[in-house]
Motif scaffolding. Structure first.
Motif, PDB file in Angstrom:
ATOM      1  N   ALA A  27      61.990  78.059  77.971  1.00 26.47           N
ATOM      2  CA  ALA A  27      62.611  77.107  77.362  1.00 26.47           C
ATOM      3  C   ALA A  27      62.467  75.698  78.109  1.00 26.47           C
ATOM      4  CB  ALA A  27      64.306  77.344  77.086  1.00 26.47           C
ATOM      5  N   ARG A  30      58.771  74.823  77.411  1.00 27.79           N
ATOM      6  CA  ARG A  30      58.676  73.994  76.255  1.00 27.79           C
ATOM      7  C   ARG A  30      59.545  72.653  76.214  1.00 27.79           C
ATOM      8  NH1 ARG A  30      61.060  79.417  73.358  1.00 27.79           N
ATOM      9  NH2 ARG A  30      59.196  80.735  73.378  1.00 27.79           N
ATOM     10  N   GLU A  31      60.419  72.391  77.060  1.00 26.90           N
ATOM     11  CA  GLU A  31      60.900  70.920  77.137  1.00 26.90           C
ATOM     12  C   GLU A  31      59.947  70.296  77.862  1.00 26.90           C
ATOM     13  OE1 GLU A  31      64.523  71.347  79.414  1.00 26.90           O
ATOM     14  OE2 GLU A  31      65.636  72.471  77.639  1.00 26.90           O
ATOM     15  N   VAL A  33      56.727  70.378  77.821  1.00 26.22           N
ATOM     16  CA  VAL A  33      55.330  69.957  76.975  1.00 26.22           C
ATOM     17  C   VAL A  33      55.848  68.915  76.011  1.00 26.22           C
ATOM     18  CG1 VAL A  33      54.091  71.077  75.174  1.00 26.22           C
ATOM     19  CG2 VAL A  33      54.348  72.260  76.868  1.00 26.22           C
ATOM     20  N   ALA A  34      57.215  68.957  75.683  1.00 30.46           N
ATOM     21  CA  ALA A  34      57.553  67.674  74.855  1.00 30.46           C
ATOM     22  C   ALA A  34      57.498  66.484  75.462  1.00 30.46           C
ATOM     23  CB  ALA A  34      59.071  68.005  74.128  1.00 30.46           C
ATOM     24  N   SER A  97      50.873  73.044  73.144  1.00 34.82           N
ATOM     25  CA  SER A  97      52.331  73.233  72.709  1.00 34.82           C
ATOM     26  C   SER A  97      52.531  74.599  72.075  1.00 34.82           C
ATOM     27  CB  SER A  97      52.930  71.879  72.087  1.00 34.82           C
ATOM     28  OG  SER A  97      54.419  71.954  71.598  1.00 34.82           O
ATOM     29  N   VAL A 100      52.418  77.496  74.341  1.00 36.34           N
ATOM     30  CA  VAL A 100      53.648  77.560  75.228  1.00 36.34           C
ATOM     31  C   VAL A 100      54.657  78.057  74.282  1.00 36.34           C
ATOM     32  CG1 VAL A 100      55.362  76.301  76.476  1.00 36.34           C
ATOM     33  CG2 VAL A 100      52.918  75.851  76.779  1.00 36.34           C
ATOM     34  N   THR A 101      54.900  77.513  73.201  1.00 39.37           N
ATOM     35  CA  THR A 101      55.949  78.094  72.116  1.00 39.37           C
ATOM     36  C   THR A 101      56.002  79.516  71.831  1.00 39.37           C
ATOM     37  OG1 THR A 101      55.924  75.825  71.096  1.00 39.37           O
ATOM     38  CG2 THR A 101      57.105  77.803  69.769  1.00 39.37           C
TER      39      THR A 101
END
Length: 551
Positions: A27, A30-31, A33-34, A97, A100-101
């Motif tokens: 998680a 993913r943060e 990458v954002a 992204s 990674v998700t």
């Protein structure tokens, strides 16, 4: 719970804890990458993203997620390319992204694999081996048995091969000493022993003795598991030398390995795996503590992660090499780094070897065992006396310093013994220097055999020796040296059919409040030795407490 079961349970607990933490780790990826999609936070986000993917790539396989580790490595390499280029294509980042998700998807943990544990270690203290002597000459057999028993071993004699065969299968010994030919039976021992070896759960090492010197006799001995071959008339001390050297190689203290890694969970996994293979490991994620760790633990090998925050593995290796005391300790980098230039740079700056993460438990144990064994072999060549295999003068003095510091810190008992062979010059003058060397080697073997693994013993001078005995009181040291004195006194030496005996004198000193330097302990032991000499030799004395009258 036995050792194997305990280690397996602890490894499984580590795997379960790792699996429980994975969703939060993914998680966070993913943060990041954002955040990387936002120009203002992109650089910092990519930096942290690369570090986390690097750690995941190196650890996932060890904890049962090999596919996840491979995916993480591919993503890490992409991040490194962006960081190196200084620019990121927004379209590529969005594709990244998605990857990674999907990272981790359906997390499938691989079945746990176990590392084969060695046989249970012999309890600390004197090592007693069960030896079978197969010899039809009663005089030779008697001399062999008496000598081996003086060295503290259990010995059983068999006058025929037939008498020995059933007992070997029923209760396999630790070692066998066998005559090649039993004339009355009309049988040759190597053939019988070779056949028995195939029926045993593990091969038993053998020394063969014979008057034969032909190739066929040697060849047959090798096929029967020979580790030594001696021609009659026997030099008993040389035979014991061969026997003891073989045992020393197979009952040595566990290798010591220091693991420095910022991923403590992975480092603890490595520690447990190595512990299961009877390799002692210590773990740290704090480069600042390196010299305290080195001084306290004295590792024979350092496993060092390359990518660590604040101080990289390469920098830490260079810091270690700046200290002259640790130049000889090999450093093996342990990393998932795949860039050839970075690996070459690491090797060129203070490193000796490179192991790639992830690596299986079996690969870890094998790689560490081979490298630590080589390190010990080189250290022994530098630190040990060539005749006796005991520590040299300078190294045994260092051991006194080390153990005294430990005793001062912990308050545990520590004793020091200085011993000397009585009238040794007369032995050299009467029987020659080769005979003197035999005597020197005999006392060295006896000391190694009767002392514990934790003890250190060194050749302090020509015929003078020092033993350092941690966690041993003065009274315990006195009793131990009395036992060694009696055993040595009863050994028989033969030169040109002339038989002689040798005695020893010893002085005991122990750590007491007020003793601050190693030199003080050595001086007290030396003074106690002088007292033993002046009171008639062949005795053990100390300057404090009541001595036991020699028997």
């Amino acid at each position: 719970m036995d050792k194997k079961t305990e280690i397996a349970a602890r490894l499984e607990a580590l795997r379960a804890d790792y699996a429980a933490r994975l969703p939060a780790e993914i998680a966070r990826l993913r943060e990041l990458v954002a955040l990387a999609l936002v120009p203002e936070s992109q650089a910092a986000a990519l930096q942290e993203l690369g570090q986390k993917l690097h750690k995941l790539a190196g650890s996932a396989g060890s904890f049962g997620f090999p596919d996840l580790g491979k995916q993480a490595k591919k993503l890490e390499l992409q991040v490194l390319d962006w960081v190196a280029a200084g620019t990121v294509d927004t379209g590529m980042l969005r594709v990244f992204s998605v990857a990674v998700t999907a990272l981790g998807g359906e997390l499938q943990i691989a079945p746990a694999t176990s590392v084969a544990l060695p046989p249970p270690a012999t309890p600390s203290g004197a090592v007693s081996s069960l030896i079978y002597v197969l010899e039809d000459d009663p005089d030779v057999a008697n001399e062999l048995c008496i000598t081996l028993r003086h060295f503290g071993h259990q010995v059983e004699h068999f006058g025929t091969i037939a008498a020995a065969e059933g007992e070997i299968l029923r209760r396999p010994p630790d070692f066998m000493i066998c005559d090649v030919m039993f004339i009355d039976e009309g049988r040759e021992t190597p053939e019988a022993i070779a056949r028995l070896q195939h029926q045993l759960p593990a091969s038993v090492p053998v020394i063969f003795v014979s008057s034969r010197t032909d190739f066929d006799a040697y060849h047959a001995a090798v096929r029967a598991g020979a580790v030594g071959y001696f021609v009659k008339p026997l030099d008993i001390i040389r035979l014991v030398d061969c026997f003891e050297n073989y045992l020393d190689r197979h009952r040595s203290t566990p290798y010591r390995v220091l693991i420095i890694d910022d991923d403590l969970a992975l480092a603890e996994h490595y520690k447990l795996v190595l512990g299961g293979a009877d390799i002692r490991a210590e773990v740290s994620n704090s480069p600042r503590d390196i010299f305290a760790l080195l001084n306290d633990f004295h590792p024979e090998l350092i496993l060092l992660d390359i990518n660590m925050p604040v101080c990289s593995g390469i920098e830490l290796a260079q810091v270690i090499r700046l200290n002259q005391d640790w130049l000889r300790v090999p450093i093996t980098y342990l990393s998932s780094e795949q860039d050839e230039q970075k690996r070459a740079l690491a090797m060129g700056r203070a490193g000796d070897d490179f192991l790639s993460k992830p690596l299986s438990d079996l690969e870890l144990v094998t790689a560490v065992s081979v490298r630590a064994a080589r390190s010990r072999q080189l250290s022994d060549a530098l630190d040990r006396d060539s005749l006796t295999g005991l520590l040299k003068h300078s190294r045994i003095k260092e051991q006194v310093d080390i153990e005294l510091s430990r005793a001062q810190r912990t308050g545990e008992a520590l004793s020091l013994v200085m011993l000397d062979l009585d009238h040794f010059k007369q032995i050299n003058d009467s029987y020659g220097h080769p005979a003197g060397d035999k005597v020197i080697k005999a006392i060295a073997h006896l000391l190694r055999q009767r002392l514990r693994k934790m003890d250190a013993v060194g050749r302090y001078g020509g015929e003078e020796f020092v033993a350092v005995l941690p966690r041993c009181t003065r009274a315990e040291a006195h009793l131990l040296m009395e036992d060694i004195r009696k055993r040595f006194r009863d050994l028989t030496f033969t030169v040109d059919q002339k038989i002689f005996h040798v005695t020893l004198s010893a002085g005991v000193a122990s750590f007491e409040p007020g003793i601050e330097r190693a030199e003080q302990l050595l001086q007290e032991a030396d003074a106690a030795l002088y007292r033993a000499k002046s009171e008639g030799r062949n005795r053990v004395c100390s300057l404090r407490g009541a001595d036991v009258a020699p028997v």
